[in-house]
Design an enzyme around this catalytic site. Structure first.
Site, PDB file in Angstrom:
ATOM      1  N   LYS A 110     -20.054  27.772  -9.863  1.00  0.00           N
ATOM      2  CA  LYS A 110     -19.407  27.893  -8.552  1.00  0.00           C
ATOM      3  C   LYS A 110     -19.748  26.689  -7.669  1.00  0.00           C
ATOM      4  O   LYS A 110     -18.886  26.178  -6.965  1.00  0.00           O
ATOM      5  CB  LYS A 110     -19.787  29.215  -7.884  1.00  0.00           C
ATOM      6  CG  LYS A 110     -19.047  30.391  -8.504  1.00  0.00           C
ATOM      7  CD  LYS A 110     -19.521  31.735  -7.978  1.00  0.00           C
ATOM      8  CE  LYS A 110     -18.821  32.873  -8.714  1.00  0.00           C
ATOM      9  NZ  LYS A 110     -19.528  34.151  -8.552  1.00  0.00           N
ATOM     10  N   LYS A 189      -9.113  29.337 -20.555  1.00  0.00           N
ATOM     11  CA  LYS A 189      -9.404  30.733 -20.216  1.00  0.00           C
ATOM     12  C   LYS A 189      -8.506  31.167 -19.053  1.00  0.00           C
ATOM     13  O   LYS A 189      -8.359  30.433 -18.076  1.00  0.00           O
ATOM     14  CB  LYS A 189     -10.881  30.842 -19.795  1.00  0.00           C
ATOM     15  CG  LYS A 189     -11.254  32.224 -19.302  1.00  0.00           C
ATOM     16  CD  LYS A 189     -12.601  32.284 -18.611  1.00  0.00           C
ATOM     17  CE  LYS A 189     -12.611  33.525 -17.758  1.00  0.00           C
ATOM     18  NZ  LYS A 189     -13.620  33.773 -16.842  1.00  0.00           N
ATOM     19  N   LYS A 192      -8.059  33.319 -12.317  1.00  0.00           N
ATOM     20  CA  LYS A 192      -7.307  33.070 -11.085  1.00  0.00           C
ATOM     21  C   LYS A 192      -7.655  31.710 -10.503  1.00  0.00           C
ATOM     22  O   LYS A 192      -6.831  31.079  -9.859  1.00  0.00           O
ATOM     23  CB  LYS A 192      -7.507  34.191 -10.068  1.00  0.00           C
ATOM     24  CG  LYS A 192      -8.932  34.409  -9.657  1.00  0.00           C
ATOM     25  CD  LYS A 192      -9.020  35.619  -8.746  1.00  0.00           C
ATOM     26  CE  LYS A 192     -10.450  36.036  -8.536  1.00  0.00           C
ATOM     27  NZ  LYS A 192     -11.142  36.500  -9.742  1.00  0.00           N
TER      28      LYS A 192
HETATM   29  P1  ADP Z   1     -11.418  35.292 -12.785  1.00  0.00           P
HETATM   30  O1  ADP Z   1     -11.891  34.348 -13.855  1.00  0.00           O
HETATM   31  O2  ADP Z   1      -9.939  35.418 -12.746  1.00  0.00           O
HETATM   32  O3  ADP Z   1     -12.016  34.946 -11.446  1.00  0.00           O
HETATM   33  P2  ADP Z   1     -13.385  37.380 -12.786  1.00  0.00           P
HETATM   34  O4  ADP Z   1     -14.451  36.349 -12.983  1.00  0.00           O
HETATM   35  O5  ADP Z   1     -13.272  38.043 -11.462  1.00  0.00           O
HETATM   36  O6  ADP Z   1     -11.979  36.735 -13.179  1.00  0.00           O
HETATM   37  O7  ADP Z   1     -13.549  38.457 -13.924  1.00  0.00           O
HETATM   38  C1  ADP Z   1     -13.532  39.863 -13.773  1.00  0.00           C
HETATM   39  C2  ADP Z   1     -13.781  40.502 -15.135  1.00  0.00           C
HETATM   40  O8  ADP Z   1     -12.726  40.172 -16.054  1.00  0.00           O
HETATM   41  C3  ADP Z   1     -15.080  40.029 -15.792  1.00  0.00           C
HETATM   42  O9  ADP Z   1     -15.679  41.114 -16.486  1.00  0.00           O
HETATM   43  C4  ADP Z   1     -14.609  38.937 -16.737  1.00  0.00           C
HETATM   44  O10 ADP Z   1     -15.466  38.768 -17.831  1.00  0.00           O
HETATM   45  C5  ADP Z   1     -13.236  39.474 -17.198  1.00  0.00           C
HETATM   46  N1  ADP Z   1     -12.331  38.351 -17.478  1.00  0.00           N
HETATM   47  C6  ADP Z   1     -11.778  37.497 -16.592  1.00  0.00           C
HETATM   48  N2  ADP Z   1     -10.989  36.584 -17.192  1.00  0.00           N
HETATM   49  C7  ADP Z   1     -11.052  36.845 -18.511  1.00  0.00           C
HETATM   50  C8  ADP Z   1     -10.438  36.250 -19.675  1.00  0.00           C
HETATM   51  N3  ADP Z   1      -9.615  35.216 -19.589  1.00  0.00           N
HETATM   52  N4  ADP Z   1     -10.722  36.776 -20.879  1.00  0.00           N
HETATM   53  C9  ADP Z   1     -11.557  37.855 -20.975  1.00  0.00           C
HETATM   54  N5  ADP Z   1     -12.147  38.463 -19.930  1.00  0.00           N
HETATM   55  C10 ADP Z   1     -11.912  37.977 -18.706  1.00  0.00           C
END
Ligand code: ADP
Ligand code: TRP
Length: 320
Positions: A110, A189, A192
């Site tokens: 971050k 990956k 958002k």
């Molecule tokens: P983002 O990457 O969109 O900010 P978050 O970090 O808020 O998403 O992730 C929320 C949950 O969803 C976590 O448990 C994370 O491991 C899972 N997650 C997010 N993106 C993926 C992905 N591309 N593949 C698998 N799991 C994901």
């Protein structure tokens, strides 16, 4: 067995969230006593617009209920409705070495993205430990990126128990290895923060248009193609049965098959899965009192649990 997971309301939920965390967490509700919460205090470390935080929190509640979270089986609540969690965070921070937090990848990532290094961002894993330990959870289903935070939670629990007596259950992470990383439109990956997502409840036309934009290679139409290196196939597989995936893979390998056809198959699979959930979500959105009542009932159950843990921790350290 007690199972707990949480998700931050920091943007629209997407297929990465769904297959990586939501679906496995919802399925676990049949395997034990499940707790699932909306981590709005965590989201405050990156979201600074109050109106957006409110809307995103509400949207996450609707999304989970539409995707099959059963509030009779799962204790579903907003983190901020359980103030015992934030009080416990302080007691846990007493036994948390700085070095443990300094090593956290998520914090370092971050910072690298330009998010200012606030004390809250640094302490994020301690709040997460409090979420998990307050409810005495055994199992924590999360994506691979959150595994380290669960390990930090274990370290904190063990340290506290050694120093002050057995108060906390030491949890285990549960990682869905088969869908460890869901790729986004560009093959990175899905996240958002990369703008490459397919939202669960976005506008259906826009969603289809996004699916049609998924990046593929430039193998000519006639040539045989490798399904295993294709982003479209990786996403299709998540929706399909084994036989359906095998059938599409055979068409890739046979040649005379364009990526456009694969994209259409994916768009249809998405629509088949999400059209009914979209209808369910619209019904829920029209009944805000019902959704609020579910969250309040969940908070009451979580609070009872967290209160017991907090009282034990307060006694252990000599406050009560
Ligand atoms: P983002 O990457 O969109 O900010 P978050 O970090 O808020 O998403 O992730 C929320 C949950 O969803 C976590 O448990 C994370 O491991 C899972 N997650 C997010 N993106 C993926 C992905 N591309 N593949 C698998 N799991 C994901
Ligand atoms: N940090 C998690 C994420 O970004 C969300 C979260 C907060 C969580 N508290 C938790 C997950 C407790 C599991 C258990 O995805």
């Amino acid at each position: 067995m007690r199972i707990l997971s949480g998700i931050q309301p920091s943007g629209k939920l997407h297929l990465g969230n769904y297959f990586g965390m939501m679906k496995p967490a919802i399925e676990l509700q049949t395997r034990g006593e499940a707790f699932l919460f909306i981590a709005n205090y965590h989201a405050l470390t990156t979201v600074s617009d109050p109106a957006r935080l409110r809307t995103d929190t509400w949207d996450v509640a609707l999304d989970f209920l539409a995707c099959g979270l059963d509030p009779e089986r799962t204790v579903f609540f907003r983190q901020s409705d359980v103030p015992e969690i934030t009080e416990l965070t302080w007691l846990l921070s007493i036994v948390t070495p700085m070095g443990l937090l300094e090593r956290c990848h998520s914090y370092k990532d971050k910072l690298a993205k330009g998010i200012p290094a606030s004390a809250a961002l640094f302490n994020y894993p301690v709040l997460m430990a409090a979420d998990i330990l307050a409810c005495q959870s055994h199992l924590v289903p999360v994506g691979r990126d959150q595994k380290q935070h669960v390990e930090v939670t274990r370290d904190i629990a063990i340290k506290f128990n050694n120093q002050f007596g057995e108060v906390f259950t030491v949890p285990e992470p549960s990682i869905q290895e088969s869908v460890a990383v869901v790729p986004g439109l560009d093959g990175q990956k899905m996240s958002k923060s990369y703008g490459n997502t397919i939202e669960l409840f976005g506008d259906p036309k826009e969603t289809r248009a996004r699916i049609m934009r998924i990046v593929t290679d430039s193998t000519p139409l006639e040539a045989p193609k490798n399904p295993d290196t294709c982003n479209v196939f990786a996403l299709y597989k998540l929706f399909a049965t084994g036989d359906e995936a095998e059938a599409l893979a055979a068409r890739y390998r046979a040649g005379n098959f364009g990526y456009g056809t694969a994209k259409k198959a994916l768009a249809e699979a998405f629509e088949t899965a999400f059209a009914p959930l979209r209808r369910k979500r619209a019904e829920l959105a029209a009944q805000p009192e019902r959704v609020e009542a579910i969250l309040q009932a969940g908070a009451a159950r979580a609070r009872a649990e967290a209160r017991r843990t907090l009282d034990a921790a307060r006694r252990a350290v000599g406050i009560a």
